[in-house]
Scaffold this active site. Sequence first.
Site, PDB file in Angstrom:
ATOM      1  N   ARG A 156       3.632   2.501  82.528  1.00  0.00           N
ATOM      2  CA  ARG A 156       4.730   3.470  82.443  1.00  0.00           C
ATOM      3  C   ARG A 156       6.075   2.751  82.317  1.00  0.00           C
ATOM      4  NH1 ARG A 156       3.768   7.716  87.315  1.00  0.00           N
ATOM      5  NH2 ARG A 156       6.021   7.417  87.491  1.00  0.00           N
ATOM      6  N   ARG A 167      13.928   2.999  92.165  1.00  0.00           N
ATOM      7  CA  ARG A 167      13.205   4.187  92.642  1.00  0.00           C
ATOM      8  C   ARG A 167      12.943   4.097  94.138  1.00  0.00           C
ATOM      9  NH1 ARG A 167       8.206   4.283  88.888  1.00  0.00           N
ATOM     10  NH2 ARG A 167       7.709   6.204  89.984  1.00  0.00           N
TER      11      ARG A 167
END
Length: 209
Positions: A156, A167
């Site tokens: 990804r 994140r």
Amino acid sequence: MLGAPGAGKGTQAKMIADKYSIPHISTGDIFRANIKNGTELGMEAKKYMDEGKLVPDELTVRILLDRVAKDDCKNGYVLDGFPRTIPQAEVLDSELTKLGDKIDYAINVDVPDENIVNRMSGRRACVTCGATYHIVHIPPKNPGICDKCGSELILRDDDAPETVLKRLGVYHEQTQPLIDFYENKKVLKTVDGTVDSADVFKQITDILG
Ligand code: ADP
Ligand code: AMP
């Protein structure tokens, strides 16, 4: 399912959905499907996802509430990656209360930050069915090919180490407060997410029964 990015929420949510025959609802999967299909929602979500940021609450909540209103959710569902902020949790709570419904369990998959970057750089996802693997810990039978549907596996875009670190920061700031939120509601259950995925699942089924 609560937990840092890469804690194994998706892996466990899929197993729960299979065992209890309920839908697995991942807001991340919904956004990725929209990006793949080139929808307006997908284009909007991508701007945030690529930077490791959260998609705005208003958009995310609307998508999620539409999804849980569908017929297949009547007997329950497992939420993966939602809620991720206190405002999302509050809207979910009030909408469920209106429907005479509630969250039964908030399962927190606990994995320390130092394990996360390794998990994410080894994650491979199926472009077609969304199944996830890990090149070392949970490998597909044939490298690069999905066991379930035979499609190609990819890394990804948001699993690049620098995005993963962003994140993780977003997780600690905006999502971790949900642990106290659900503790206060007496539905929080924490499992050790550092062990083998089958052993994580055993802890979860011991809780769900
Ligand atoms: P999340 O949905 O929380 O972001 P995933 O379920 O996609 O996390 O898991 C992240 C990565 O870690 C994937 O590559 C997955 O195959 C792998 N993984 C999941 N559970 C475990 C586990 N218990 N031990 C080792 N690796 C795991
Ligand atoms: P995930 O597949 O759960 O790792 O989610 C991938 C990305 O989608 C996240 O980093 C966010 O950008 C976005 N996303 C998924 N779920 C949410 C949510 N509940 N709130 C905001 N953004 C989300």
